[in-house]
Design a protein around this motif. Structure first.
Motif, PDB file in Angstrom:
ATOM      1  N   LEU A   1      11.238  -6.205  -9.804  1.00 28.96           N
ATOM      2  CA  LEU A   1      11.527  -4.813  -9.092  1.00 28.96           C
ATOM      3  C   LEU A   1      10.208  -3.923  -9.234  1.00 28.96           C
ATOM      4  O   LEU A   1       9.545  -3.698 -10.073  1.00 28.96           O
ATOM      5  CB  LEU A   1      12.511  -3.910 -10.048  1.00 28.96           C
ATOM      6  N   GLY A   2       9.999  -3.468  -8.140  1.00 33.83           N
ATOM      7  CA  GLY A   2       8.627  -2.817  -7.913  1.00 33.83           C
ATOM      8  C   GLY A   2       8.790  -1.267  -7.269  1.00 33.83           C
ATOM      9  O   GLY A   2       9.714  -0.872  -6.818  1.00 33.83           O
ATOM     10  N   LEU A   3       7.610  -0.680  -7.511  1.00 32.92           N
ATOM     11  CA  LEU A   3       7.485   0.660  -7.061  1.00 32.92           C
ATOM     12  C   LEU A   3       5.892   0.675  -6.620  1.00 32.92           C
ATOM     13  O   LEU A   3       5.052   0.481  -7.504  1.00 32.92           O
ATOM     14  CB  LEU A   3       7.825   1.619  -8.252  1.00 32.92           C
ATOM     15  N   SER A   4       5.964   1.113  -5.271  1.00 29.32           N
ATOM     16  CA  SER A   4       4.592   0.968  -4.926  1.00 29.32           C
ATOM     17  C   SER A   4       4.115   2.663  -4.372  1.00 29.32           C
ATOM     18  O   SER A   4       4.869   3.122  -3.840  1.00 29.32           O
ATOM     19  CB  SER A   4       4.363   0.144  -3.749  1.00 29.32           C
ATOM     20  N   ASP A   5       2.853   3.086  -4.467  1.00 29.84           N
ATOM     21  CA  ASP A   5       2.473   4.213  -4.348  1.00 29.84           C
ATOM     22  C   ASP A   5       1.646   4.245  -2.928  1.00 29.84           C
ATOM     23  O   ASP A   5       0.375   3.866  -3.069  1.00 29.84           O
ATOM     24  CB  ASP A   5       1.554   4.754  -5.561  1.00 29.84           C
ATOM     25  N   THR A   6       1.993   4.529  -2.027  1.00 27.35           N
ATOM     26  CA  THR A   6       1.084   4.563  -0.708  1.00 27.35           C
ATOM     27  C   THR A   6       0.387   5.772  -0.389  1.00 27.35           C
ATOM     28  O   THR A   6      -0.458   5.772   0.428  1.00 27.35           O
ATOM     29  CB  THR A   6       2.288   4.293   0.426  1.00 27.35           C
ATOM     30  N   GLY A   7       0.674   6.786  -1.587  1.00 24.50           N
ATOM     31  CA  GLY A   7      -0.401   8.105  -1.282  1.00 24.50           C
ATOM     32  C   GLY A   7       0.187   8.739  -0.384  1.00 24.50           C
ATOM     33  O   GLY A   7       1.498   8.698   0.276  1.00 24.50           O
ATOM     34  N   ALA A   8      -0.727   9.626   0.576  1.00 25.82           N
ATOM     35  CA  ALA A   8      -0.257  10.484   1.629  1.00 25.82           C
ATOM     36  C   ALA A   8       0.377  10.132   2.696  1.00 25.82           C
ATOM     37  O   ALA A   8       1.134  10.473   3.473  1.00 25.82           O
ATOM     38  CB  ALA A   8      -1.342  11.584   1.608  1.00 25.82           C
ATOM     39  N   TYR A   9      -0.090   8.786   2.959  1.00 25.66           N
ATOM     40  CA  TYR A   9       0.514   8.181   4.266  1.00 25.66           C
ATOM     41  C   TYR A   9       0.935   6.778   4.145  1.00 25.66           C
ATOM     42  O   TYR A   9       0.456   6.043   3.232  1.00 25.66           O
ATOM     43  CB  TYR A   9      -0.765   8.386   5.551  1.00 25.66           C
ATOM     44  N   GLY A  10       1.754   6.475   5.032  1.00 21.92           N
ATOM     45  CA  GLY A  10       2.207   5.253   4.828  1.00 21.92           C
ATOM     46  C   GLY A  10       1.798   3.861   5.540  1.00 21.92           C
ATOM     47  O   GLY A  10       2.453   3.059   5.609  1.00 21.92           O
TER      48      GLY A  10
ATOM     49  N   HIS B   1       0.745   0.112   6.051  1.00 27.12           N
ATOM     50  CA  HIS B   1       0.831  -0.813   5.301  1.00 27.12           C
ATOM     51  C   HIS B   1       1.945  -0.944   4.160  1.00 27.12           C
ATOM     52  O   HIS B   1       1.932  -1.912   3.340  1.00 27.12           O
ATOM     53  CB  HIS B   1      -0.728  -1.467   4.903  1.00 27.12           C
ATOM     54  N   ALA B   2       2.499   0.023   3.944  1.00 29.65           N
ATOM     55  CA  ALA B   2       3.425   0.514   2.825  1.00 29.65           C
ATOM     56  C   ALA B   2       4.364  -0.781   2.805  1.00 29.65           C
ATOM     57  O   ALA B   2       4.400  -1.153   1.643  1.00 29.65           O
ATOM     58  CB  ALA B   2       4.149   1.750   3.003  1.00 29.65           C
ATOM     59  N   LEU B   3       5.205  -1.017   3.913  1.00 30.74           N
ATOM     60  CA  LEU B   3       6.199  -1.898   3.415  1.00 30.74           C
ATOM     61  C   LEU B   3       5.626  -3.310   3.423  1.00 30.74           C
ATOM     62  O   LEU B   3       5.926  -4.379   2.409  1.00 30.74           O
ATOM     63  CB  LEU B   3       7.235  -2.004   4.667  1.00 30.74           C
ATOM     64  N   THR B   4       4.676  -3.794   4.126  1.00 31.57           N
ATOM     65  CA  THR B   4       4.165  -5.153   4.431  1.00 31.57           C
ATOM     66  C   THR B   4       3.455  -5.381   3.096  1.00 31.57           C
ATOM     67  O   THR B   4       3.750  -6.603   2.480  1.00 31.57           O
ATOM     68  CB  THR B   4       3.190  -5.098   5.425  1.00 31.57           C
ATOM     69  N   VAL B   5       2.594  -4.562   2.526  1.00 34.20           N
ATOM     70  CA  VAL B   5       2.013  -4.960   1.365  1.00 34.20           C
ATOM     71  C   VAL B   5       3.182  -5.129   0.233  1.00 34.20           C
ATOM     72  O   VAL B   5       2.697  -6.184  -0.686  1.00 34.20           O
ATOM     73  CB  VAL B   5       0.972  -3.724   0.684  1.00 34.20           C
ATOM     74  N   PHE B   6       3.938  -4.336   0.114  1.00 39.94           N
ATOM     75  CA  PHE B   6       4.864  -4.612  -0.955  1.00 39.94           C
ATOM     76  C   PHE B   6       5.737  -5.824  -0.815  1.00 39.94           C
ATOM     77  O   PHE B   6       5.900  -6.428  -1.613  1.00 39.94           O
ATOM     78  CB  PHE B   6       5.886  -3.285  -0.849  1.00 39.94           C
ATOM     79  N   MET B   7       6.065  -6.018   0.530  1.00 41.52           N
ATOM     80  CA  MET B   7       6.659  -7.478   0.914  1.00 41.52           C
ATOM     81  C   MET B   7       6.107  -8.571   0.107  1.00 41.52           C
ATOM     82  O   MET B   7       6.566  -9.819  -0.233  1.00 41.52           O
ATOM     83  CB  MET B   7       6.890  -7.626   2.097  1.00 41.52           C
ATOM     84  N   VAL B   8       4.639  -8.380   0.349  1.00 41.30           N
ATOM     85  CA  VAL B   8       3.858  -9.710   0.169  1.00 41.30           C
ATOM     86  C   VAL B   8       3.642  -9.846  -1.382  1.00 41.30           C
ATOM     87  O   VAL B   8       3.616 -10.969  -2.165  1.00 41.30           O
ATOM     88  CB  VAL B   8       2.382  -9.474   0.734  1.00 41.30           C
ATOM     89  N   THR B   9       3.995  -8.555  -2.053  1.00 40.68           N
ATOM     90  CA  THR B   9       3.983  -8.765  -3.667  1.00 40.68           C
ATOM     91  C   THR B   9       5.035  -9.627  -3.826  1.00 40.68           C
ATOM     92  O   THR B   9       5.109 -10.406  -5.006  1.00 40.68           O
ATOM     93  CB  THR B   9       4.428  -7.250  -4.013  1.00 40.68           C
TER      94      THR B   9
END
Lengths: 770, 267, 150
Positions: free
Chosen positions: A316-325, A327-335
């Motif tokens: 289970l992950g939580l990712s910090d994309t900062g102020a704008y999103g 590559h937010a989803l795709t980086v997380f999915m690669v995790t």
């Protein structure tokens, strides 16, 4: 093979070493207007008033651009396949600023100096808002970072801005809860990774001018010229046909240039004024105002039976994309997708989590792209589990890891932003990688540790996989033409960013055309002249673009045979071509390639022979590797000396063995940077302290004693001449390998990166006080 | 390009007295030595006064001492054959650990001293070498007095004198990478007496006087006296936090490397 | 104001601002090989030889360079060619942004200590950062370059 898998020198090294004009700023017009951005001193604020009257009066100031100058068109800066799996949550300029370093306004003037003066004269009144600087409290916080109504997702990515969620994802195979309950051994651990900075040595650079056809020509240090063209067109409503993007030599990218940064403002200025304009990011801007790696928290549970079978992974992950999103989803999915299939024999596996907005510098693409974060968590957790089970961590891996011809159900379920693609591992030499690595590091004699008076030497290891492009999304193309005098031009949209792709693609073409690299003249990349390619990311260039090059070369060869048959008035099957000469079977008729090319250019039913071919992957064969680290730790200060890092890599055929080794060596050092050296430090107010190269320390040539990089024999049928990718795989293992080595030395577990000596000291003190 | 420093006038006087009178004219007039850290040192300068034309770039050696001109580059000092022998070569070692050689080719010893940088690896070594600074107006000032001054004197540093004592020396810099500033640095010398300095604490280098006095009062130096000395140092040397390390971690570093250093110089 | 200096053996006069650094002056006057990397002496890509010694041009005020001798990689072309050959043969090329500065520093090492061993090479070049190569191939190439006949 004649050219591929042989020692071919990089085709561009000489001119680069001699300092010839090559990089973006080398091509800026001399009289370019300078674009300088005023950056937010607040992590979150609304711009109430801008007083730029005095600044505008300055001699040499052309304009001051604020959010009022731009139509509100939300877009994403992420250079990804279209429609993008990133939320359209960014405006060229906005009335809100969302992190320290965000764009407030831009001044445009004839010199850097006058722009600086103008910036000093501009007064901005802000309504300062409370920021969210801790990503663990971002979700459903009463502070909403993106309240604006226009922003949207392009398709369902779980975008919920009112809850500060840029994207979310979840999948489960089997029943994780039930399997965990049935296991003899279960561990549950939490890991944290930091916002690593790319630190490519060329800062983000862009310049533009209008050409005599009244089109805008943009030189950009980008990994994705075609995406830049599209995003500028959308964001500024300039017809795409009016935009030409040229990517010259790029001084390193690592994902940091897989997005647009200064391009939008510079393009706007040139388009509006008709004058050339340019922007070079200061190093501080590169740190503060481009991208970092996504910091993550990863909660991982593993379960195994008493026979040493890994039964379940819950991640289970939580990712910090900062102020704008971006590559937010795709980086997380690669995790998940490029980590969890390593252990493909589990009954159940779950991967889920949110990617949240905070008021930090945005996160984006970065070599490893989520896999390094996931690898650190999983490969640390495997060692923790083995310790609990009192079994050898390598034997456990050998038993449970992916093997050749096997598959994982995750491939079909998880892609990047979308569903994935089922595939078997036609090549997976992971077993061999582990065995060779054990020999090279001398694991049997060194595991777990050797103690001397002041020091402890220890070893640690981790395994990893990556991908080779994104199936059904990443497309590369190549155009090859035959010239008189018998040499070829190869035009590719694939982007050389220092990784050596121009050389590698030239080798692939030369191999297929049975000629030498000197006879193939490559050009990359220019949206007017080269065919489409998604760009340099997702470890796609050798595999995807390489396949396109190979295909184009093959098709050109076929055309050449047809023409030769016509000239000789025989059947195509009767012609034999060896790269230099066409021969007619069973006769003494022959013609050199030079004669042939001259004839069809000048004298015999003349025509230009040219082929464009494309390739889109239908799978993404992962490269695999095993990484082994040997360290020496001071018993009192816990300073770490990195003595050796052994990498044994299965990337299929190495098209250029030297350049492939360079990719792995460089990625290992960058991964060790994340593992040990590169601390990211903010003030309480969210200002990046480690925001320049005096305070953000990348490894120097003295900081790692030795790298040992080898490749195992492997031939991936679907790749060009057997190749898979090699650009990213090297970065994944160092964090977990180091964490495991520290545990093997001291019996403590560091679960947040970077693993500094000070953290080890504190953990040892905590342990000793228990 | 980053924001430049504002300079109204640049002057490179030919005499020291002219240099001094220009400096005395105004608080906004500043001296530039090597300029390696100029970007983090000054924002606005009325007159930037260069020492380039004062012939202060020299290393003189006789039987008793070394005299180093203030405008001598760090690199020249680092590679000087004679200075490499001084106190087990700790000056050369400390300087060799400062950034890269390209910077050491511009940074001068005078600038490095007058900057009084808290992260300095040089000052601690000069403290334990008991260096004398020679100023245009103030004349000889011990490095100790200079480091302890709250303000850098508005004076021109001309040269640095080092005695040729037959010292044993120890220098240790602990840093995250080889290009980073120190988390802590320690310099020790001994012939008859000990001198011990700790720098980048993160504050500026400081002599551990009580610690040295204690060691000097002991007939023999054994593990027990070393332990005692380290404890005294822990009391007299104030350590703190910055982004490179916490107070607690610095305590461990200081303790460990003081022990190792003392052992080294009594060998 | 004007300064006079000799760049790669040719006398030059450049118009400069008082607060300008050598890096900016050289880039503006068509020496593209001198590159901007970090702005604050941390990375080494702006290295030029000033009176024969490698210095970070980002931190040298141009005004102080009156009558100085500046060498950029264009001034040591033959040496750059030799180093490029070894870089090529050992796969030490990647993005190349730092290569001209590397050539200048390595050339300077050759003049100072042609016999440098690997440790001395690393120490000499530690101020030249590289984020691409992992350094290993560079060191091999530099050893070969130092071992070249001339």
């Amino acid at each position: 093979m004649k050219v591929v898998n042989t020692l071919v020198k990089s085709i561009d090294g000489l001119g680069i070493m001699k300092g010839r004009k090559a990089y973006t700023d080398d091509f800026a017009e001399k009289d370019s207007l300078i674009v300088k951005v005023l950056r937010s001193p607040h992590p979150f604020a609304k711009i109430v008033k801008i007083d730029d009257l005095e600044a505008k009066k300055l001699m040499g100031i052309e304009m001051v651009l604020t959010h009022k100058d731009f139509k509100r068109i939300p877009f994403t800066r992420a250079g990804q396949g279209y429609p993008e799996p990133s939320p359209h949550d960014k405006f060229v300029l906005d009335e809100y600023v969302r992190y320290i370093g965000d764009e407030v306004l831009a001044v445009v003037g004839v010199s850097d100096e006058v722009c600086q003066k103008a910036l000093d004269l501009i007064k901005v009144e802000y309504e300062v808002l409370n920021p969210i600087l801790d990503f663990e409290i971002a979700k459903d916080n009463e502070i909403i970072i993106h309240p604006e109504p226009e922003i949207h997702e392009m398709f369902d990515i779980g975008f919920k801005p009112k809850r500060n969620i840029a994207a979310s994802y979840g999948m489960e195979i089997g029943d994780v809860k039930k399997t965990l309950e049935s296991c003899d051994y279960v561990i549950k651990e939490t890991f944290y990774t930091q916002a690593q900075a790319h630190v490519m040595l060329e800062p983000h650079t862009v310049n533009a001018r209008m050409d005599y056809m009244n089109r805008i020509v943009i030189f950009s240090a980008t990994q994705t010229p075609f995406h830049v063209r599209r995003i500028i067109s959308q964001g500024l409503e300039i017809p795409m046909s009016k935009i030409r993007v040229i990517k010259p030599r790029v001084g390193g990218g690592f994902g940091g240039k897989q997005a647009i940064h200064g391009e939008m403002l510079v393009a706007y200025v040139t388009y509006k004024t008709g004058k050339p304009a340019k922007m070079i990011y200061t190093r501080k801007e590169v740190f503060e105002s481009t991208y970092s790696r996504h910091p993550m928290r990863i909660d991982i549970s593993l379960g195994a039976d008493k026979d040493g079978n890994l039964k379940v992974i819950d991640c289970l992950g939580l990712s910090d994309t900062g102020a704008y999103g971006e590559h937010a989803l795709t980086v997380f999915m690669v995790t998940g997708s490029k980590v969890l299939p390593l252990y493909n024999k589990v009954d159940s596996v779950r991967f889920a989590g949110d990617i949240v907005y905070t008021n930090h510098t945005p996160a984006g693409a970065f070599r490893g792209y989520g896999a390094i974060q996931g690898n650190f968590a999983l490969e640390s957790a495997i060692d923790i589990l083995c310790k609990k089970m009192k079994i050898d961590p390598i034997a456990f891996r050998q038993k449970n890891m992916m093997k050749e011809k096997e598959t994982s159900p995750i491939f079909a379920i998880m892609g990047e932003g979308t569903a994935g693609t089922a595939m078997n591992m036609e090549t997976c030499k992971l077993e061999e990688c582990v065995e060779r690595g054990m020999e090279l590091i001398d694991w049997k004699n060194k595991y777990p540790r050797i103690e001397t008076e002041d020091k402890i030497r220890s070893v640690g290891m981790a395994i990893a996989m990556q991908g080779s492009g994104i199936p059904y999304i990443d497309m590369g193309s190549a155009t090859i033409k035959l010239n008189d005098d018998g040499f070829y031009n190869l035009m590719v949209g694939a982007t050389e960013i220092g990784q050596g792709s121009d050389t590698v693609l030239t080798q692939i073409a030369a191999e297929e055309l049975m000629t030498d690299v000197e006879k193939v003249i490559i050009y990359s990349s220019d949206t007017d002249l080269t065919p489409f390619d998604v760009g340099a990311y997702a470890s796609s260039t050798t595999y995807v673009s390489g396949n396109a090059v190979k295909r184009a070369a093959k098709e050109l060869k076929e055309q050449m045979l047809i023409e030769a048959a016509r000239i000789f008035a025989v059947k195509v099957e009767d012609i034999d071509f060896n790269g230099e000469t066409f021969k007619v079977d069973n006769t003494d008729k022959e013609m050199s390639l030079i004669d042939f090319s001259n004839q069809i250019t000048y004298s015999h039913e003349q025509k230009q022979l040219q082929v464009t071919s494309s390739y889109v992957g239908h799978k993404s064969p992962p490269p695999f590797m095993a990484g082994f680290i040997e360290i020496e730790i001071d018993k009192e200060t816990f300073e770490i000396d990195i003595l050796n890092y052994v990498s044994v890599v299965d990337c299929g055929t190495t098209i250029n063995p030297m350049l492939a080794k360079g990719q792995v060596d460089g990625a290992i050092i960058q991964g060790l940077g994340m593992a040990h050296f590169e601390d990211v430090i903010y003030t309480k107010n969210g200002k990046l302290i480690s925001g320049d190269m005096l305070n953000y320390k990348i490894p120097t040539r003295l900081d790692v004693k030795k790298l040992t990089t080898v490749f195992v024999d492997s031939y991936e049928e679907s790749g060009p001449f057997g190749a898979k990718s090699v650009g990213e795989i090297g970065i994944d293992t160092p964090p977990a390998a180091l964490a495991n080595a520290v545990d093997n030395a001291l019996g403590i577990r560091i679960k947040d990166l970077p693993i500094t000596s000070e953290k080890i000291f504190k953990e040892m003190r905590r342990k000793n006080n228990e | 390009m980053i924001k430049g420093m504002e300079i109204k006038e640049y002057i490179a006087p030919k005499t020291i007295s002219e240099t001094y009178s220009l400096l005395s004219e105004s608080k906004s007039n500043k001296v530039i030595a090597g300029g390696a850290w100029i970007k983090i040192s000054f924002k606005h300068v009325d007159k930037l006064i260069s020492l380039d034309n004062l012939a202060l770039d020299y290393i003189k050696e006789d039987n008793e001492s070394f005299v180093i001109g203030a405008m001598t580059t760090l690199r020249a000092i680092e590679t000087h054959g004679g200075l490499k022998q001084l106190a087990s070569g700790i000056l050369s070692q400390a300087i060799g650990s400062v950034m890269g050689i390209n910077i050491r080719n511009i940074a001068t010893i005078g600038g490095s001293i007058m900057g009084k940088f808290a992260f300095s690896d040089l000052l601690g070594v000069l403290l334990v070498l008991d260096a004398k600074l020679v100023f245009f107006k103030a004349g000889d000032v011990s490095i100790y007095d200079f480091v302890e001054m709250t303000k850098v004197p508005e004076d021109i540093l001309l040269e640095i004198k080092l005695k040729k004592d037959n010292l044993k020396g120890y220098f240790k810099k602990i840093s995250k990478t080889h290009l980073d500033f120190a988390i802590l640095n320690i310099a020790i010398t001994k012939r008859d007496n000990f001198k011990i300095a700790v720098g980048s604490r993160p504050n500026i280098a400081k002599l551990a006087i009580d610690t040295a006095n204690y060691l000097n009062s002991q007939k023999t130096i054994d593990e027990e006296t070393i332990e005692n000395a380290v404890e005294i140092a822990g009391n007299e040397i104030k350590l703190g936090d910055n982004l490179r390390g916490s107070k607690e971690y610095r305590e461990v570093l200081m303790k460990t490397y003081l022990k190792r250093g003392i052992r080294e110089v009594v060998k | 104001m004007k300064i006079n200096l000799k760049v790669n053996g040719i006398d030059k006069t450049f118009l400069i601002q008082k607060n300008e650094y050598l890096l900016d002056v050289l880039r503006r006057n068509d020496y593209p090989s001198v590159r901007r990397g970090c702005d604050n002496t941390s990375c080494g890509v702006c290295t030029v030889l000033l009176d024969g010694k490698p210095v970070p041009s980002c931190s040298v005020l141009a005004i102080r360079c009156e009558n100085k001798i500046i060498t950029t990689v264009e001034g040591i072309e033959k040496e750059a060619e030799k180093l490029a050959k070894h870089f090529g043969e050992l796969g030490a090329d990647q993005c190349g942004f730092c290569n001209p500065s590397m050539a200048l520093t390595v050339y300077s090492l050759k003049l100072e200590n042609k016999e440098a061993n690997e440790e001395e090479i690393k120490n000499y070049l530690v101020g030249n950062l590289c984020r691409c190569t992992g350094y290993v191939a560079q060191h091999e190439a530099i050893k070969r370059y130092l071992g070249d006949e001339s």
